[in-house]
Scaffold this active site. Structure first.
Site, PDB file in Angstrom:
ATOM      1  N   ASP A   1       0.823  -1.223   0.000  1.00 56.87           N
ATOM      2  CA  ASP A   1       0.000   0.000   0.000  1.00 56.87           C
ATOM      3  C   ASP A   1       0.852   1.266   0.000  1.00 56.87           C
ATOM      4  OD1 ASP A   1      -2.399  -1.629   0.346  1.00 56.87           O
ATOM      5  OD2 ASP A   1      -1.775  -1.846   2.428  1.00 56.87           O
TER       6      ASP A   1
ATOM      7  N   SER B   1       6.063  12.200  -3.926  1.00 63.20           N
ATOM      8  CA  SER B   1       4.649  12.310  -4.281  1.00 63.20           C
ATOM      9  C   SER B   1       3.908  13.092  -3.205  1.00 63.20           C
ATOM     10  CB  SER B   1       4.027  10.917  -4.431  1.00 63.20           C
ATOM     11  OG  SER B   1       2.631  11.006  -4.620  1.00 63.20           O
TER      12      SER B   1
ATOM     13  N   THR C   1      -9.476  -4.934  -0.029  1.00 66.65           N
ATOM     14  CA  THR C   1     -10.391  -5.456   0.989  1.00 66.65           C
ATOM     15  C   THR C   1     -11.239  -4.388   1.657  1.00 66.65           C
ATOM     16  OG1 THR C   1      -8.729  -5.221   2.734  1.00 66.65           O
ATOM     17  CG2 THR C   1      -8.747  -7.302   1.496  1.00 66.65           C
ATOM     18  N   GLY C   2     -10.822  -3.125   1.565  1.00 66.34           N
ATOM     19  CA  GLY C   2     -11.520  -2.053   2.271  1.00 66.34           C
ATOM     20  C   GLY C   2     -11.210  -2.005   3.750  1.00 66.34           C
TER      21      GLY C   2
ATOM     22  N   ALA D   1      -7.349  -0.986  -0.850  1.00 70.65           N
ATOM     23  CA  ALA D   1      -7.991  -0.926  -2.162  1.00 70.65           C
ATOM     24  C   ALA D   1      -8.624  -2.256  -2.536  1.00 70.65           C
ATOM     25  CB  ALA D   1      -6.958  -0.519  -3.223  1.00 70.65           C
TER      26      ALA D   1
ATOM     27  N   ARG E   1       3.302 -29.255  -7.153  1.00 75.64           N
ATOM     28  CA  ARG E   1       3.285 -29.766  -8.530  1.00 75.64           C
ATOM     29  C   ARG E   1       1.966 -30.440  -8.906  1.00 75.64           C
ATOM     30  NH1 ARG E   1       8.971 -32.821  -7.966  1.00 75.64           N
ATOM     31  NH2 ARG E   1       7.924 -33.287  -6.011  1.00 75.64           N
TER      32      ARG E   1
ATOM     33  N   LYS F   1       2.398   2.291  -5.204  1.00 75.10           N
ATOM     34  CA  LYS F   1       3.126   1.827  -6.387  1.00 75.10           C
ATOM     35  C   LYS F   1       2.372   2.091  -7.678  1.00 75.10           C
ATOM     36  CE  LYS F   1       3.273  -2.265  -4.535  1.00 75.10           C
ATOM     37  NZ  LYS F   1       2.829  -1.938  -3.161  1.00 75.10           N
TER      38      LYS F   1
ATOM     39  N   LYS G   1       0.313   4.428  -8.751  1.00 78.41           N
ATOM     40  CA  LYS G   1       0.445   5.780  -9.302  1.00 78.41           C
ATOM     41  C   LYS G   1       1.817   5.980  -9.933  1.00 78.41           C
ATOM     42  CE  LYS G   1       1.532  10.442  -8.072  1.00 78.41           C
ATOM     43  NZ  LYS G   1       1.624  11.524  -7.083  1.00 78.41           N
TER      44      LYS G   1
ATOM     45  N   GLY H   1       0.435  13.899  -3.684  1.00 86.74           N
ATOM     46  CA  GLY H   1      -0.994  13.769  -3.961  1.00 86.74           C
ATOM     47  C   GLY H   1      -1.231  12.585  -4.872  1.00 86.74           C
TER      48      GLY H   1
ATOM     49  N   HIS I   1      -3.847  -1.677  -6.813  1.00 81.96           N
ATOM     50  CA  HIS I   1      -3.095  -0.499  -7.224  1.00 81.96           C
ATOM     51  C   HIS I   1      -4.069   0.589  -7.671  1.00 81.96           C
ATOM     52  CE1 HIS I   1       0.821  -2.969  -8.003  1.00 81.96           C
ATOM     53  NE2 HIS I   1       0.412  -2.980  -6.754  1.00 81.96           N
TER      54      HIS I   1
END
Length: 432
Positions: A14, A415, A302-303, A300, A144, A17, A19, A417, A42
């Site tokens: 989280d 970053s 599972t909430g 993003a 296998r 990545k 963006k 934003g 993502h």
């Protein structure tokens, strides 16, 4: 800096990545997923529109990119088709730009049933999986007995293999976990519906990437989850089932490790974790709640609410060692706005009072340590959307430089934003 670039998370996932991959793919011809499955989430925001990708590489939003799902990824066909349809309905062409390795293991309904049954049986010792069948699919691969995309070329043989593996797994489900069996007929019928589509996207990934390298094409490898969730190097057993570290690039795509030239480590300006497992710098006070609220720290995929804490330079040291990090991208700097002070964990103190600057190898070792912090003045100014380092408050600049000094790694990207243009690129990974 070079032709082949790896972008991966250095914490517990989280980190932002998606963006950064999307931002940097303006210079890439290929974007490759090499591990994980649709347990990744993502999030990309482009011109104010949010897109969440779980399986397809983030480069799919760039017309210039071909996207590859490598053999290290466990593939849930229903999730892939859903994501493809959503992207195409939003105007993004997918089918002529997405390619699959025939060695990708398939995630099928019995994997999901096993995942959920096991988490339920663990009770308060649950690992916190996404319940999407990732772990059981990787288990089948190692044992296998797993079915792969390449098995879809011969449906008669596929049906026989499916019958055998489902007999094995349904015995576990009914006799050990006490839940209903998964219908063989339903699974086989569903597979027949999408088999031809998956087959049409199969390529020799190793050959495709090798030819791209020889042409001089720029290739980006997109990691999922984060270093501290790596099956071997993470906080075991509170880890994912794949190698989330840079070593997974070669094994998960068939690309020669000597050809990787730059590894960009994505790191939040603080630390988060979702699910169970150790987290030395976790905050249980108003500051932690503030970070969660300002950072919109909800998974993003599972909430679930993410746990929040201070930047952990001790854990980061291990991420740097394992991945040979070339440079950092520091994300969510703006979330720290308004704090009176900010802290960096610079050591773990043991029960005997000794301070260590490297983390324990397994989760149990974290029970015996407490974080040692270095405090710095915070800043009241707003850094959200700032696009030049010269426009940052001095206290924020000091914080950035201190992280660089402690870790010994330059911060090449900052970053401030969620949108593409809310970013400072101080040194581009693909720069010549």
């Amino acid at each position: 800096m070079g032709q082949s670039v790896v972008i991966l998370g250095t914490q517990w996932g989280d980190e932002g990545k998606g963006k950064i991959v999307d931002l940097l793919t303006d210079k890439a011809q290929f974007v490759v997923r090499y591990q994980g499955g649709h347990n990744a989430g993502h999030t990309l925001v482009i011109d104010g529109k949010k897109t969440v990708l779980h399986l397809i590489p983030s480069g799919i939003l760039r017309d210039n990119c071909k996207c590859i799902i490598g053999n290290g990824v466990v593939l849930a066909p229903d999730a892939l088709l859903k994501e493809m349809n959503e992207l195409e309905s939003s105007g993004y062409p997918v089918r002529d730009r997405l390619f699959l390795s025939e060695a990708c293991p398939l995630i099928l309904p019995y994997h999901v049933a096993l995942d959920k049954a096991r988490e339920l049986a663990r009770g308060n010792k649950a690992i916190g999986t996404t319940g999407r069948g990732i772990g059981p699919a990787y288990e089948d691969k190692v044992a296998r007995r797993g079915l792969r995309v390449g098995d879809l070329f011969n449906m008669d043989t596929f049906a026989e293999k499916l019958k055998e593996v489902m007999t094995y797994h349904n015995f576990q489900l009914t006799q050990f976990y006490g839940v209903e069996a998964v219908s063989y007929e339903d699974v086989l019928a569903a597979v027949k519906e999408y088999a031809s589509l998956l087959i049409s996207m199969v390529v020799d990934v190793t050959e495709m990437l090798d030819q791209a390298r020889k042409r001089g094409d720029k290739i980006m490898f997109e990691g999922a989850q984060g270093t501290l969730l790596d099956i071997d190097h993470g906080t075991y057993p509170y880890v994912t089932s794949s190698n989330t570290t840079a070593g997974g690039v070669a094994t998960g795509s068939g690309y020669g490790p000597r050809f990787v030239e730059y590894v960009l480590g994505i790191a939040k300006a603080y630390t988060t974790r979702v699910g169970g497992g150790p987290f030395p710098t976790e905050l249980f006070d108003d500051v932690g709640e503030n970070l969660c609220a300002r950072g919109h720290e909800y998974g993003a995929t599972t909430g679930r609410k993410r746990r929040c804490g201070w930047f952990d330079a001790v854990a980061m040291k291990r991420a740097i060692q394992i991945n040979s990090i070339s440079g950092f991208c520091l994300t969510k700097l703006d979330v720290l706005d308004g704090l009176d002070e900010v802290k960096i964990c610079i050591g773990y103190k043991g029960e005997d009072g000794t301070v260590r600057d490297v983390p324990p190898m397994a989760a149990d070792g974290y029970d015996l340590v407490t974080p040692v912090y270095e405090s710095m003045p915070g800043w009241k100014e707003n850094t959200f959307g700032v696009k030049s380092i010269a426009d940052l408050p001095q206290a924020a600049i000091n914080y950035i430089h201190r992280i660089e000094a402690i870790t010994g790694v330059p911060i090449d990207i900052i970053s401030t934003g969620p949108d593409r243009d809310e970013t400072m690129i101080l040194r581009h990974p693909f720069a010549d």
